[in-house]
Design a protein around this motif. Structure first.
Motif, short mmCIF file in Angstrom:
data_model
loop_
_atom_site.label_atom_id
_atom_site.label_comp_id
_atom_site.label_asym_id
_atom_site.label_seq_id
_atom_site.Cartn_x
_atom_site.Cartn_y
_atom_site.Cartn_z
N ILE A 1 82.73 38.20 -49.03
CA ILE A 1 83.97 37.94 -49.76
C ILE A 1 85.06 37.50 -48.77
O ILE A 1 85.79 36.54 -49.03
N GLN A 2 85.15 38.17 -47.61
CA GLN A 2 86.12 37.77 -46.58
C GLN A 2 85.82 36.35 -46.09
O GLN A 2 86.74 35.55 -45.91
N TRP B 1 81.85 37.71 -36.76
CA TRP B 1 83.19 37.12 -36.66
C TRP B 1 83.39 36.47 -35.30
O TRP B 1 84.02 35.41 -35.19
N HIS C 1 84.34 33.96 -47.71
CA HIS C 1 84.70 32.99 -48.75
C HIS C 1 86.21 32.75 -48.81
O HIS C 1 86.66 31.62 -49.01
N ARG C 2 86.98 33.81 -48.62
CA ARG C 2 88.44 33.65 -48.66
C ARG C 2 88.94 32.77 -47.51
O ARG C 2 89.88 32.00 -47.69
N LEU C 3 88.33 32.92 -46.34
CA LEU C 3 88.78 32.16 -45.17
C LEU C 3 88.10 30.80 -45.05
O LEU C 3 88.69 29.86 -44.54
N GLU D 1 83.83 37.31 -56.51
CA GLU D 1 84.91 37.22 -55.53
C GLU D 1 84.53 36.42 -54.29
O GLU D 1 85.41 35.98 -53.55
N GLY D 2 83.23 36.24 -54.05
CA GLY D 2 82.80 35.56 -52.83
C GLY D 2 81.96 34.33 -53.08
O GLY D 2 81.38 33.78 -52.15
N ASP E 1 81.41 42.89 -48.76
CA ASP E 1 82.78 42.78 -48.26
C ASP E 1 82.90 41.64 -47.25
O ASP E 1 83.87 40.88 -47.28
N PHE E 2 81.92 41.52 -46.36
CA PHE E 2 81.92 40.45 -45.36
C PHE E 2 81.88 39.08 -46.02
O PHE E 2 82.68 38.19 -45.70
N VAL F 1 80.92 47.54 -42.05
CA VAL F 1 81.29 46.68 -43.17
C VAL F 1 80.03 46.25 -43.92
O VAL F 1 79.09 45.75 -43.31
#
Length: 133
Positions: A75-76, A43, A78-80, A104-105, A72-73, A68
């Motif tokens: 997917i996060q 990040w 992809h959302r951002l 989801e990602g 999960d990483f 993490v």
């Protein structure tokens, strides 16, 4: 200066060095190859690259990491940043985790460890072609 990057995330330094060496050998004159030993470090790198106006094209992430997990990483991410192509590299992920990040990602590919350089480079090349579309 290069303005596009590939980011690799894995908690094992030897894996990161191998990924960086293989990617640099094949794409070094076209893309930066950044490496992170944790999701937190990833990040930080993403933020630094954003500030420097360097576009991340692909993230290759391990699944099983402390803190993490890779699914999960990704997917996060992809959302951002839905334009970033996501690839999971793993020897441990179960099918449910892979399916979850696909749904989801928008997971582009899952590469099993140990990987071959040709598989890695082919996957990245195909991902970069996706980015062109």
């Amino acid at each position: 200066m290069l303005d596009k990057a590939i980011l690799c995330v894995d908690d094992e330094q030897i894996v990161l060095i191998s990924l960086r060496d293989q990617i640099t050998k094949n794409f070094g004159d076209q893309y930066l190859c950044e490496i992170a030993e944790s999701v937190d470090e990833a990040w930080e790198i993403i933020e630094e690259l954003e500030i420097e106006k360097i576009k991340i094209l692909i993230i290759v992430s391990d699944w099983l990491m402390p803190g993490v997990r890779g699914d999960d990483f990704l997917i996060q991410v992809h959302r951002l940043f839905p334009q970033i192509i996501t690839v999971m590299l793993t020897g441990h992920a179960d099918e449910a985790a892979i399916q979850r990040v696909r749904e989801e990602g928008n997971l582009f590919a899952c590469i099993p460890k140990p990987w071959s350089e040709s598989t890695l480079i082919k996957t990245i090349t195909l991902g970069l072609e996706q980015d062109d579309n």
